[in-house]
Motif scaffolding. Structure first.
Motif, PDB file in Angstrom:
ATOM      1  N   HIS A 179       0.844  -1.196   0.000  1.00 51.33           N
ATOM      2  CA  HIS A 179       0.000   0.000   0.000  1.00 51.33           C
ATOM      3  C   HIS A 179       0.877   1.243   0.000  1.00 51.33           C
ATOM      4  CE1 HIS A 179      -3.427   2.607   0.857  1.00 51.33           C
ATOM      5  NE2 HIS A 179      -2.721   3.164   1.826  1.00 51.33           N
ATOM      6  N   PHE A 180       0.644   2.142  -0.971  1.00 51.43           N
ATOM      7  CA  PHE A 180       1.392   3.389  -1.028  1.00 51.43           C
ATOM      8  C   PHE A 180       0.880   4.328   0.056  1.00 51.43           C
ATOM      9  CE2 PHE A 180       1.969   7.709  -3.079  1.00 51.43           C
ATOM     10  CZ  PHE A 180       3.314   7.798  -2.736  1.00 51.43           C
ATOM     11  N   LEU A 181       1.726   4.588   1.024  1.00 51.97           N
ATOM     12  CA  LEU A 181       1.351   5.368   2.202  1.00 51.97           C
ATOM     13  C   LEU A 181       1.376   6.877   1.933  1.00 51.97           C
ATOM     14  CD1 LEU A 181       0.810   5.399   5.289  1.00 51.97           C
ATOM     15  CD2 LEU A 181       3.259   5.183   5.636  1.00 51.97           C
ATOM     16  N   ASN A 182       2.156   7.285   0.945  1.00 51.20           N
ATOM     17  CA  ASN A 182       2.304   8.701   0.578  1.00 51.20           C
ATOM     18  C   ASN A 182       3.031   9.508   1.646  1.00 51.20           C
ATOM     19  OD1 ASN A 182       1.968  10.841  -1.306  1.00 51.20           O
ATOM     20  ND2 ASN A 182       0.303  11.681  -0.083  1.00 51.20           N
ATOM     21  N   ILE A 183       3.897   8.846   2.421  1.00 49.92           N
ATOM     22  CA  ILE A 183       4.747   9.547   3.369  1.00 49.92           C
ATOM     23  C   ILE A 183       6.094   9.804   2.702  1.00 49.92           C
ATOM     24  CG2 ILE A 183       6.076   9.270   5.508  1.00 49.92           C
ATOM     25  CD1 ILE A 183       3.196  10.093   5.972  1.00 49.92           C
ATOM     26  N   LYS A 184       6.558  11.037   2.785  1.00 53.80           N
ATOM     27  CA  LYS A 184       7.817  11.416   2.146  1.00 53.80           C
ATOM     28  C   LYS A 184       8.983  11.159   3.102  1.00 53.80           C
ATOM     29  CE  LYS A 184       5.352  15.019  -0.366  1.00 53.80           C
ATOM     30  NZ  LYS A 184       4.046  14.767   0.319  1.00 53.80           N
ATOM     31  N   VAL A 185      10.007  10.523   2.569  1.00 57.60           N
ATOM     32  CA  VAL A 185      11.205  10.211   3.348  1.00 57.60           C
ATOM     33  C   VAL A 185      12.406  10.838   2.652  1.00 57.60           C
ATOM     34  CG1 VAL A 185      12.644   8.384   4.314  1.00 57.60           C
ATOM     35  CG2 VAL A 185      10.164   8.034   4.114  1.00 57.60           C
ATOM     36  N   ILE A 186      13.059  11.759   3.324  1.00 62.37           N
ATOM     37  CA  ILE A 186      14.250  12.402   2.761  1.00 62.37           C
ATOM     38  C   ILE A 186      15.436  11.453   2.896  1.00 62.37           C
ATOM     39  CG2 ILE A 186      15.859  14.334   3.023  1.00 62.37           C
ATOM     40  CD1 ILE A 186      13.467  16.001   4.038  1.00 62.37           C
ATOM     41  N   HIS A 187      16.044  11.157   1.755  1.00 63.30           N
ATOM     42  CA  HIS A 187      17.148  10.196   1.712  1.00 63.30           C
ATOM     43  C   HIS A 187      18.438  10.935   1.364  1.00 63.30           C
ATOM     44  CE1 HIS A 187      18.942   6.336  -0.289  1.00 63.30           C
ATOM     45  NE2 HIS A 187      19.458   6.578   0.905  1.00 63.30           N
ATOM     46  N   GLN A 188      19.359  10.990   2.298  1.00 60.34           N
ATOM     47  CA  GLN A 188      20.595  11.743   2.055  1.00 60.34           C
ATOM     48  C   GLN A 188      21.466  11.077   0.989  1.00 60.34           C
ATOM     49  OE1 GLN A 188      22.360  13.326   5.582  1.00 60.34           O
ATOM     50  NE2 GLN A 188      23.970  14.394   4.488  1.00 60.34           N
ATOM     51  N   SER A 189      21.327   9.803   0.799  1.00 61.88           N
ATOM     52  CA  SER A 189      21.864   9.040  -0.322  1.00 61.88           C
ATOM     53  C   SER A 189      23.234   9.514  -0.822  1.00 61.88           C
ATOM     54  CB  SER A 189      20.842   9.038  -1.459  1.00 61.88           C
ATOM     55  OG  SER A 189      21.221   8.134  -2.469  1.00 61.88           O
ATOM     56  N   TRP A 190      23.247  10.276  -1.925  1.00 63.30           N
ATOM     57  CA  TRP A 190      24.498  10.711  -2.560  1.00 63.30           C
ATOM     58  C   TRP A 190      24.981  12.066  -2.052  1.00 63.30           C
ATOM     59  CZ3 TRP A 190      27.348   8.140  -6.440  1.00 63.30           C
ATOM     60  CH2 TRP A 190      26.817   6.920  -6.836  1.00 63.30           C
ATOM     61  N   ALA A 191      24.259  12.691  -1.155  1.00 64.99           N
ATOM     62  CA  ALA A 191      24.646  14.020  -0.664  1.00 64.99           C
ATOM     63  C   ALA A 191      25.641  13.884   0.482  1.00 64.99           C
ATOM     64  CB  ALA A 191      23.414  14.809  -0.246  1.00 64.99           C
ATOM     65  N   ARG A 192      26.851  13.468   0.123  1.00 60.40           N
ATOM     66  CA  ARG A 192      27.912  13.248   1.093  1.00 60.40           C
ATOM     67  C   ARG A 192      29.218  13.770   0.505  1.00 60.40           C
ATOM     68  NH1 ARG A 192      26.644   7.154   3.379  1.00 60.40           N
ATOM     69  NH2 ARG A 192      24.411   7.107   2.925  1.00 60.40           N
ATOM     70  N   SER A 193      30.275  13.721   1.284  1.00 63.68           N
ATOM     71  CA  SER A 193      31.583  14.143   0.780  1.00 63.68           C
ATOM     72  C   SER A 193      32.069  13.126  -0.257  1.00 63.68           C
ATOM     73  CB  SER A 193      32.594  14.226   1.926  1.00 63.68           C
ATOM     74  OG  SER A 193      32.881  12.918   2.421  1.00 63.68           O
ATOM     75  N   GLU A 194      33.046  13.524  -1.066  1.00 61.61           N
ATOM     76  CA  GLU A 194      33.599  12.617  -2.076  1.00 61.61           C
ATOM     77  C   GLU A 194      34.166  11.357  -1.431  1.00 61.61           C
ATOM     78  OE1 GLU A 194      36.296  14.458  -4.779  1.00 61.61           O
ATOM     79  OE2 GLU A 194      34.935  16.099  -5.290  1.00 61.61           O
ATOM     80  N   GLU A 195      34.816  11.528  -0.301  1.00 60.61           N
ATOM     81  CA  GLU A 195      35.390  10.384   0.405  1.00 60.61           C
ATOM     82  C   GLU A 195      34.287   9.427   0.878  1.00 60.61           C
ATOM     83  OE1 GLU A 195      38.291   9.414   4.262  1.00 60.61           O
ATOM     84  OE2 GLU A 195      37.613  11.459   3.859  1.00 60.61           O
ATOM     85  N   GLN A 196      33.205   9.974   1.397  1.00 64.19           N
ATOM     86  CA  GLN A 196      32.100   9.145   1.876  1.00 64.19           C
ATOM     87  C   GLN A 196      31.411   8.408   0.730  1.00 64.19           C
ATOM     88  OE1 GLN A 196      29.985  12.317   3.860  1.00 64.19           O
ATOM     89  NE2 GLN A 196      30.577  11.580   5.895  1.00 64.19           N
ATOM     90  N   ILE A 197      31.247   9.086  -0.422  1.00 63.42           N
ATOM     91  CA  ILE A 197      30.613   8.450  -1.576  1.00 63.42           C
ATOM     92  C   ILE A 197      31.472   7.314  -2.097  1.00 63.42           C
ATOM     93  CG2 ILE A 197      30.017   8.792  -4.018  1.00 63.42           C
ATOM     94  CD1 ILE A 197      27.859   9.682  -2.110  1.00 63.42           C
ATOM     95  N   HIS A 198      32.771   7.533  -2.171  1.00 61.28           N
ATOM     96  CA  HIS A 198      33.673   6.476  -2.637  1.00 61.28           C
ATOM     97  C   HIS A 198      33.583   5.262  -1.729  1.00 61.28           C
ATOM     98  CE1 HIS A 198      37.440   5.889  -5.220  1.00 61.28           C
ATOM     99  NE2 HIS A 198      36.443   6.208  -6.023  1.00 61.28           N
ATOM    100  N   LEU A 199      33.497   5.489  -0.431  1.00 62.80           N
ATOM    101  CA  LEU A 199      33.369   4.403   0.539  1.00 62.80           C
ATOM    102  C   LEU A 199      32.040   3.687   0.358  1.00 62.80           C
ATOM    103  CD1 LEU A 199      34.631   3.019   3.044  1.00 62.80           C
ATOM    104  CD2 LEU A 199      33.436   4.710   4.448  1.00 62.80           C
TER     105      LEU A 199
END
Length: 286
Positions: A179-199
């Motif tokens: 069931h699609f709840l329609n609650i929005k979840v902010i995902h930091q995902s790729w919004a990190r430092s270059e070092e963190q993304i590489h890791l």
């Protein structure tokens, strides 16, 4: 009861940002950590003792429980390790509404989610007869810039709440009602430092799904001046991330606050009659 399950690894520093959004309305929070400090790819990570001390100080209501186990198995792929760990955490949480989150996922205005789930408390009385999985809407942060965040806001759905104790794949269970709840979840995902993304791209479940190094180089070129030039940028299913938006922000907390002020959480009611009709049919078959 409303229970939250987290998988904690190298990006442990993001956990408190997520927990602060929901702590007052959760009954129990389970945080899974590999006992050998191994990622799903078998690489070693370190969590300083100061982090656990910080969590202990924050947890004034004693809701947080750490779950240490061996979650990396060399015989399994990273994705298989992820699925296995998520299922172990589900079992650890037991009966009730179980919310499965990564440490970089933030549910703002969680009070509304709590009220919604408590309205349907009876679906946990006999969960084998009324199985359900709720899907939310991801707001994916794609790049942290000196002047704000690039993000994706479309119809990307993901499963994250269930009354079951087993998923089929990662957080998914397509064998039961979704069931699609329609609650929005902010995902930091790729919004990190270059070092963190590489890791991240060397250790996450999608490690083998695309050319991570090439995509990383593309990601580094984006800024608040050129982002509108790019479309369909998801590394696996391009059109899922159809275009980017930009919001001036001074920090992740500032972004969450600004976004929440413009985007109310409005959950969609469940088709209760259909759920009980299905439950009755199951009983008759038995």
């Amino acid at each position: 009861m409303i229970k939250i399950g987290y998988l904690l690894s190298y990006d442990y520093e993001m956990l408190l940002t997520s927990v602060k959004q929901l702590y007052n309305y959760a009954d129990k929070i389970v945080i899974a950590v590999d006992s050998e400090r191994k990622t799903w790819s078998g690489n070693t990570f370190v969590i300083p003792d100061s982090f656990f001390s910080e969590i202990k100080i924050f947890d004034k209501k004693k809701k947080i429980q750490f779950y240490f186990d061996k979650f990396y198995l060399p015989s399994l792929t990273p994705m298989e390790c992820e699925s296995r760990e998520r299922n172990l955490v589900l079992k650890k949480m037991g009966k009730g509404w179980k919310i499965q989150l990564d440490v970089d996922e933030y549910i703002y205005d969680f009070k509304k989610v709590s009220q919604y789930l408590k309205k349907y408390w009876y679906l946990n009385l006999f969960p084998t007869l009324t199985p359900i999985c709720f899907q939310g809407k991801l707001i994916t942060l794609f790049r942290e810039l000196p002047d704000g965040y690039l993000y994706i806001e479309n119809d990307e759905k993901f499963p994250f709440i269930t009354n079951q104790t087993k998923n089929i794949h990662t957080r998914r269970n397509d064998e039961i009602r979704n069931h699609f709840l329609n609650i929005k979840v902010i995902h930091q995902s790729w919004a990190r430092s270059e070092e963190q993304i590489h890791l991240k791209i060397k250790n996450w479940g999608h490690r083998d799904d695309f050319d991570t190094e090439s995509y990383f180089q593309f990601w580094k070129t984006l800024n608040s001046s050129n982002y509108e030039q790019f479309q369909d940028i998801h590394p696996i299913v391009p059109n899922i991330w159809n275009f980017l938006k930009f919001m001036p922000s001074s920090s992740i907390d500032d972004f969450i606050k600004k976004y929440s002020l413009k985007n109310d959480q409005i959950p969609i009611d469940l088709p209760v009659k259909k759920i009980f009709k299905t439950a009755v049919k199951k009983i008759i078959k038995q």
